[in-house]
Design an enzyme around this catalytic site. Structure first.
Site, PDB file in Angstrom:
ATOM      1  N   ASP A   1      -0.431  -3.116  -9.114  1.00 46.61           N
ATOM      2  CA  ASP A   1      -1.065  -2.293  -8.083  1.00 46.61           C
ATOM      3  C   ASP A   1      -2.535  -2.166  -8.454  1.00 46.61           C
ATOM      4  O   ASP A   1      -2.908  -1.355  -9.295  1.00 46.61           O
ATOM      5  CB  ASP A   1      -0.388  -0.924  -8.018  1.00 46.61           C
ATOM      6  CG  ASP A   1      -0.828  -0.117  -6.801  1.00 46.61           C
ATOM      7  OD1 ASP A   1      -1.719  -0.579  -6.067  1.00 46.61           O
ATOM      8  OD2 ASP A   1      -0.272   0.982  -6.582  1.00 46.61           O
TER       9      ASP A   1
ATOM     10  N   GLU B   1      -4.228  -7.337   0.435  1.00 48.69           N
ATOM     11  CA  GLU B   1      -4.622  -6.409   1.483  1.00 48.69           C
ATOM     12  C   GLU B   1      -6.143  -6.286   1.569  1.00 48.69           C
ATOM     13  O   GLU B   1      -6.782  -5.793   0.645  1.00 48.69           O
ATOM     14  CB  GLU B   1      -4.000  -5.043   1.212  1.00 48.69           C
ATOM     15  CG  GLU B   1      -2.518  -5.119   0.859  1.00 48.69           C
ATOM     16  CD  GLU B   1      -1.998  -3.835   0.236  1.00 48.69           C
ATOM     17  OE1 GLU B   1      -2.483  -2.747   0.621  1.00 48.69           O
ATOM     18  OE2 GLU B   1      -1.112  -3.910  -0.637  1.00 48.69           O
TER      19      GLU B   1
ATOM     20  N   ARG C   1       8.244  -0.858   6.514  1.00 48.69           N
ATOM     21  CA  ARG C   1       8.110  -1.419   5.164  1.00 48.69           C
ATOM     22  C   ARG C   1       7.995  -2.935   5.302  1.00 48.69           C
ATOM     23  O   ARG C   1       8.975  -3.650   5.383  1.00 48.69           O
ATOM     24  CB  ARG C   1       9.316  -1.056   4.305  1.00 48.69           C
ATOM     25  CG  ARG C   1       9.310  -1.693   2.916  1.00 48.69           C
ATOM     26  CD  ARG C   1       8.215  -1.157   2.021  1.00 48.69           C
ATOM     27  NE  ARG C   1       8.427   0.259   1.710  1.00 48.69           N
ATOM     28  CZ  ARG C   1       7.539   1.003   1.065  1.00 48.69           C
ATOM     29  NH1 ARG C   1       6.367   0.480   0.688  1.00 48.69           N
ATOM     30  NH2 ARG C   1       7.788   2.273   0.804  1.00 48.69           N
TER      31      ARG C   1
ATOM     32  N   HIS D   1      -2.619  -3.711   5.392  1.00 56.12           N
ATOM     33  CA  HIS D   1      -1.632  -3.687   4.300  1.00 56.12           C
ATOM     34  C   HIS D   1      -0.663  -4.875   4.437  1.00 56.12           C
ATOM     35  O   HIS D   1       0.516  -4.704   4.753  1.00 56.12           O
ATOM     36  CB  HIS D   1      -0.891  -2.358   4.352  1.00 56.12           C
ATOM     37  CG  HIS D   1      -0.145  -1.993   3.114  1.00 56.12           C
ATOM     38  ND1 HIS D   1       0.504  -2.911   2.319  1.00 56.12           N
ATOM     39  CD2 HIS D   1       0.066  -0.786   2.525  1.00 56.12           C
ATOM     40  CE1 HIS D   1       1.089  -2.288   1.308  1.00 56.12           C
ATOM     41  NE2 HIS D   1       0.835  -0.994   1.409  1.00 56.12           N
TER      42      HIS D   1
ATOM     43  N   ARG E   1      -0.499   4.184  11.149  1.00 57.44           N
ATOM     44  CA  ARG E   1       0.781   3.475  11.084  1.00 57.44           C
ATOM     45  C   ARG E   1       1.947   4.371  11.494  1.00 57.44           C
ATOM     46  O   ARG E   1       3.092   3.924  11.510  1.00 57.44           O
ATOM     47  CB  ARG E   1       1.014   2.946   9.666  1.00 57.44           C
ATOM     48  CG  ARG E   1       1.102   4.061   8.619  1.00 57.44           C
ATOM     49  CD  ARG E   1       1.290   3.540   7.209  1.00 57.44           C
ATOM     50  NE  ARG E   1       1.618   4.651   6.303  1.00 57.44           N
ATOM     51  CZ  ARG E   1       2.400   4.549   5.245  1.00 57.44           C
ATOM     52  NH1 ARG E   1       2.932   3.383   4.939  1.00 57.44           N
ATOM     53  NH2 ARG E   1       2.660   5.589   4.495  1.00 57.44           N
TER      54      ARG E   1
ATOM     55  N   GLN F   1       0.023  10.346   2.973  1.00 52.24           N
ATOM     56  CA  GLN F   1      -0.471   9.122   2.336  1.00 52.24           C
ATOM     57  C   GLN F   1      -0.724   8.045   3.381  1.00 52.24           C
ATOM     58  O   GLN F   1       0.067   7.826   4.280  1.00 52.24           O
ATOM     59  CB  GLN F   1       0.548   8.615   1.306  1.00 52.24           C
ATOM     60  CG  GLN F   1       0.145   7.289   0.672  1.00 52.24           C
ATOM     61  CD  GLN F   1       0.832   7.032  -0.635  1.00 52.24           C
ATOM     62  OE1 GLN F   1       0.742   7.808  -1.566  1.00 52.24           O
ATOM     63  NE2 GLN F   1       1.548   5.912  -0.713  1.00 52.24           N
TER      64      GLN F   1
END
Length: 307
Positions: A220, A282, A75, A176, A101, A96
């Site tokens: 978002d 991002e 995170r 990200h 990652r 997702q």
């Protein structure tokens, strides 16, 4: 692939004295420090950049509750999203944001620029090295090379995707990036004026940006700027430029901040008021799918300048 803004390869210069660039590597992470004091650290799990420091400060936000033991994505920092952005399409077995990652990458080595003003760290992942359980979820043969280049005042990250199988496949990719700020309520983002975007809060609604982006709640958004990727997206704080993000062959920009309620609901997000100290800007290719035919190669990159 010939692109005018392609990041230059860094090559060691024969006959140079022992490098003044300090690097360390282990079976979990790689770090590098320039003579200027600029530094970077990359976790091999996910090839996730977990620290980028200039002499003045840390430039990336990483949750104090982030899991760094290779059991789940980090995170914060710069996680890599591949081969899908957000929830996977119906019928897919992928989680997702895909698998890049979620797995350990191989450190391929480093190279330094003449004069040792820059260092490039290369990481690799391929279908052949992917754990078996992930191969059953995404069966396309691929190769990924991820390059992290540290220079005084800047960090560049470039992802190369190659199709090493006999059939075409489609993918999405995203860097990200969690940028560190002092107070999100004093932050504005420039460079996306007149850009169409999908606003995911509260639902996916098509809109067009007017003026600077400011923050007063959960944000978002997926922007698809009409301007070239080489035009910078600027993060301003208190009216002063804090970061400039320049993209290369990545058409989209995701802007994200969880704000109070979403941060409170994420178990690995700490401190709970840490949303005040971060903003995600991002660079990616996520508004559409990129198709790679057999033998084709895709490369996308960003450079972040800390002011």
């Amino acid at each position: 692939m010939d692109r005018p803004n392609r990041p230059a390869a860094l090559a060691s210069t024969p006959g140079q004295p022992e490098s003044q660039v300090q690097t360390t590597s282990s079976d979990t992470r790689v770090s590098a420090t320039l003579p200027t004091g600029d530094s970077v650290e990359v976790l091999l799990y996910g090839a996730t950049v977990t620290s980028w420091k200039t002499p003045a400060r840390e430039n990336l936000f990483v949750s104090s509750a982030a899991i760094l033991d290779g059991s789940k994505p980090v995170r914060g920092g710069i996680p890599l999203v591949f081969p899908v952005f957000g929830p996977a399409p119906a019928g897919s077995k992928l989680p997702q944001h895909g698998f890049a990652r979620n797995v350990k990458w191989e450190f391929l080595g480093k190279s330094t620029s003449e004069g040792e003003s820059s260092v490039k760290l290369d990481f690799g992942l391929s279908w052949a090295t992917l754990p078996e359980d992930w191969r059953t979820k995404w069966e396309h043969k691929f190769g990924l090379v991820y390059s992290v280049t540290l220079a005084p005042g800047s960090l560049s990250t470039a992802l190369v995707v190659s199709n090493e199988g006999d059939e075409a496949f489609e993918f999405q990719s995203l860097l990200h990036t969690y940028l560190s700020v002092d107070d999100i309520q004093n932050v504005q983002i420039a460079g996306l004026d007149n850009s169409p975007y999908i606003d995911k809060v509260p639902s996916a609604t098509a809109k067009t940006q007017s003026g600077l982006i400011a923050f007063s709640g959960e944000t978002d958004r997926v922007y698809s700027p009409p301007t070239p990727p080489s035009d910078p997206v600027t993060v301003q704080e208190g009216g002063k430029t804090r970061f400039r993000v320049v993209r290369d062959n990545l058409p989209d920009v995701v802007v994200w901040n969880p704000w109070v309620e979403k941060a409170a609901g994420m178990g690995d997000f700490e401190p709970k008021d840490g949303w005040k100290n971060m903003v995600c800007v991002e660079a990616g290719s996520v508004s559409a799918w990129t198709k790679l035919e057999k033998g084709d190669v895709f490369e996308g990159a960003q450079t972040i300048y800390a002011e």
